[in-house]
Design a protein around this motif. Structure first.
Motif, PDB file in Angstrom:
ATOM      1  N   LYS A 170       5.134   3.041   3.402  1.00 24.72           N
ATOM      2  CA  LYS A 170       5.910   2.422   2.324  1.00 24.72           C
ATOM      3  C   LYS A 170       5.065   2.245   1.068  1.00 24.72           C
ATOM      4  CE  LYS A 170       8.985  -0.049   5.520  1.00 24.72           C
ATOM      5  NZ  LYS A 170       9.400  -1.366   6.056  1.00 24.72           N
ATOM      6  N   ASP A 171       3.795   1.873   1.233  1.00 24.86           N
ATOM      7  CA  ASP A 171       2.928   1.710   0.066  1.00 24.86           C
ATOM      8  C   ASP A 171       2.629   3.045  -0.605  1.00 24.86           C
ATOM      9  OD1 ASP A 171       2.856  -1.006   0.212  1.00 24.86           O
ATOM     10  OD2 ASP A 171       0.884  -1.150   1.150  1.00 24.86           O
ATOM     11  N   LEU A 172       2.463   4.097   0.181  1.00 22.24           N
ATOM     12  CA  LEU A 172       2.237   5.419  -0.404  1.00 22.24           C
ATOM     13  C   LEU A 172       3.458   5.877  -1.197  1.00 22.24           C
ATOM     14  CD1 LEU A 172       0.367   7.341   2.458  1.00 22.24           C
ATOM     15  CD2 LEU A 172      -0.595   6.206   0.453  1.00 22.24           C
ATOM     16  N   GLN A 173       4.635   5.560  -0.710  1.00 22.31           N
ATOM     17  CA  GLN A 173       5.842   5.905  -1.456  1.00 22.31           C
ATOM     18  C   GLN A 173       5.908   5.129  -2.769  1.00 22.31           C
ATOM     19  OE1 GLN A 173       8.945   5.211   1.459  1.00 22.31           O
ATOM     20  NE2 GLN A 173       9.071   7.395   1.958  1.00 22.31           N
ATOM     21  N   LYS A 174       5.504   3.855  -2.751  1.00 24.65           N
ATOM     22  CA  LYS A 174       5.489   3.069  -3.993  1.00 24.65           C
ATOM     23  C   LYS A 174       4.534   3.682  -5.008  1.00 24.65           C
ATOM     24  CE  LYS A 174       6.535  -1.363  -1.720  1.00 24.65           C
ATOM     25  NZ  LYS A 174       5.986  -2.708  -1.371  1.00 24.65           N
TER      26      LYS A 174
END
Length: 607
Positions: A170-174
């Motif tokens: 999820k953080d990589l997508q952000k």
């Protein structure tokens, strides 16, 4: 005597089971597998026996399909059972399970996948595999699902590790969605080459989150729409066990709204301020294919992550040997024996270059490398820096690989240009060459500061013009090919020596008797809706398609473009022509880089 007794025993078995049905044989093997044994692991010989029996028969009933699924589950260390109504077969593991809905004739109606903590969701890909009876591919899919939880320990530990992996994704997508300036016309190509996280593909059905982080200009041109997510260098975002514990996130480390630093990256919350935990695992980037990396670059990987790559996983070798290993895997037959490596590189227009890599120069300890397949890390902040380093190495590899081919020197062909490629440092090399009309050697020094900053310096007699260095640097950056760059440089230097432009090729060539001959080079492509007439394109490996026809047309190349320029431009194109600009708001950088350069850089010509 023992042999006679053995033959008698086998004969007795044959006679006893000669009239038994296959179903009874299956039941017998299954009863043997279910008998109590000291070892809790399934009996491998019996599993293989039952697998062979199943593969020899068609699945034509519900019980046969259930039995086949049971064998696949046992192979993958999973459990299996039928529902009370015997219409659903469950394949169960510690962290996920499958529901396979069966019809009376053995057909599969639906396949639902339930990951840990999630509701079952229908899986079209798994359903199609079972409907097509592609049981081996279905088994491989189960293996991929199991690998997502390949962590030693109890279920509580596996749940923590899986949760950490979910929050990392999820953080990589952000980070991927943060605004930034575009450098390329094609959005996907720009994300691959310049995105902080590359081109991100969400994981599904046993396939981890995938990052596409590098692609060469020639791959961009020749790939089709169906291949756009599989061409180039990929990295799978996974998790793997470690000998020591690492602190991993159990929540997002990017505060909302995100605060950006000078490089446009988010400011991360310290792990001590968010939910985290010590785990016997760390995150991993699994590179596909494995990437040849110089020893200095491998050291930089560990400096970024503070996690060392186990030296036992690395096989050190001279760097050209690693590149030729990949060439052999792709059908080449050249090997590195420590001596001078000699390659012939064919170019469009029946041009041939010779490239020599001196063995002694490339044998230095500082130039040794290894095939890197897994990079461990512990924090999402590591990923952008890792990708930049990987891109840097990919740029060096692409340049060096352009000189390495499967073509061996032979007494027959005479080369148009002879070059020697020498390493100057871990990120620079020199190309020494000799012009046919000069008595002295010339040297082109190539420096790769990073994947986007490539500079060339020419050291040649009667060539002190700084614009030549800028010109060659632009050519190299666009084509990422030393032979194509040397071809452009050779033509430019030859033109300056002659003091006049090269004569343009006529569109028709006549033989001695006056009859028209086949043109030695591709002429302009006049395309219509029925036929694309591109003479010579397929002979140099370019598929004759509407996009390539438009790309090499006289209109695309400009009214003054010579056939050789049209032919060579394929190496310099960024991507295929977008024939429907309304679909893609970011049109590609073709129609050709030739016309793009002519317009933006005021270059009279480049090849």
């Amino acid at each position: 005597m023992a042999v006679v007794g053995s033959k008698s025993f086998i004969s007795d078995l044959h006679s006893k089971y000669a009239e038994k049905t296959w179903n009874e044989t299956f039941k017998l093997v299954r009863r043997c597998m279910d008998k109590s044994r000291g070892d809790t692991k399934p009996c491998e010989p019996l599993i293989r026996c039952l697998k062979i029996l199943h593969e020899s028969l068609n699945v034509l009933s519900l019980s046969a399909m259930a039995s086949r699924l049971e064998i696949i589950a046992k192979q993958r260390g999973m459990g299996s059972h039928l529902s009370p109504t015997e219409t659903t077969c469950y394949l169960t593991a510690d962290m996920f399970y499958l529901e396979v809905l069966l019809l009376p004739g053995g057909e599969v109606e639906d396949v639902k996948l339930a990951q840990h903590g999630e509701a079952p969701v229908s899986s079209e890909s798994l359903l199609q595999l079972l409907k097509s009876k592609k049981f081996e591919e279905f088994s491989v899919k189960l293996k991929g699902l199991s690998s997502l939880y390949n962590i030693p320990g109890d279920n509580e530990t596996k749940i923590k590790v899986y949760t950490a992996l979910q929050f990392l994704g999820k953080d990589l997508q952000k980070i991927s969605h943060l605004p930034r300036a575009l450098r390329e016309y094609n959005l996907q190509v720009d994300m691959i080459l310049n995105g902080r996280i590359g081109y991100l593909l969400a994981g599904s059905e046993g396939i981890p989150m995938t990052i596409q982080y590098y692609i060469s200009p020639s791959d961009i041109l020749l790939m089709s729409d169906s291949e756009r997510c599989s061409v180039g260098q990929l990295a799978l975002v996974t998790v793997g066990p470690t000998d020591c514990t690492h602190k991993l996130q159990m929540a997002s480390v990017i505060p909302q709204p995100p605060q950006l630093d000078a490089q446009g990256l988010p400011l991360f919350s310290p792990l001590c301020e968010v939910l985290s935990g010590m785990m016997p695992a760390c995150f991993q980037l699994k590179l596909q294919p494995p990437l040849p990396m110089l020893s200095s670059f491998v050291e930089k990987l560990s400096q970024i992550t503070d996690v060392a790559i186990a030296d036992t996983d690395l096989q050190w070798a001279p760097f050209p040997q690693l590149m030729m290993t990949l060439l052999r895997e792709n059908g080449g037959d050249k090997t590195w024996d420590g001596q001078d490596a000699h390659f012939l590189v064919p170019l469009p227009g029946r041009e041939m270059h010779s490239y020599v890599l001196p063995g002694a120069a490339w044998e230095e300890a500082a130039l040794r490398g290894a095939l890197v397949s897994t990079i461990p890390f512990t924090h999402p902040a590591h990923v952008p820096a890792l990708l930049e380093l990987l891109r840097h190495q990919c740029a060096i590899n692409t340049l060096l690989a352009s000189c390495i081919t499967s073509h061996r020197p032979s007494p027959g062909p005479v080369c148009d240009l002879y070059c020697e490629v020498l390493p100057e440092s871990g990120s620079s090399l020199s190309v020494t060459f000799h012009l046919s009309d000069s008595d002295s050697l010339s040297v082109l020094l190539v420096n790769v500061a990073d994947s986007q900053k490539l500079t060339c310096s020419l050291f040649a007699v009667r060539s002190e013009d700084q614009s030549m260095d800028e010109y060659v640097s632009r050519v190299l950056k666009r084509c990422m090919s030393i032979p194509v760059t040397m071809r452009a440089l050779n033509r430019r230097l030859s033109k300056r020596t002659c003091g006049e432009p090269l004569p343009a090729c006529s569109s028709t060539v006549s033989t001695a008797d006056g009859s028209p001959a086949s043109p030695p080079l591709p002429m302009s492509c006049e395309a219509d809706s029925q036929k694309r007439d591109c003479p010579g394109l397929e002979s140099i490996g370019i598929p004759t398609t509407p996009s390539t026809a438009a790309m090499f047309s006289q209109d695309a190349m400009g009214p003054d473009a010579t056939p050789m320029e049209a032919e060579s431009a394929f190496c310099l194109s960024v991507t295929e022509v977008n024939t429907n600009p309304t679909v893609n708001p970011y049109p590609s950088a073709s129609v050709c880089v030739y016309s793009h350069w002519m317009h933006n850089n005021h270059l009279p010509e480049f090849i």
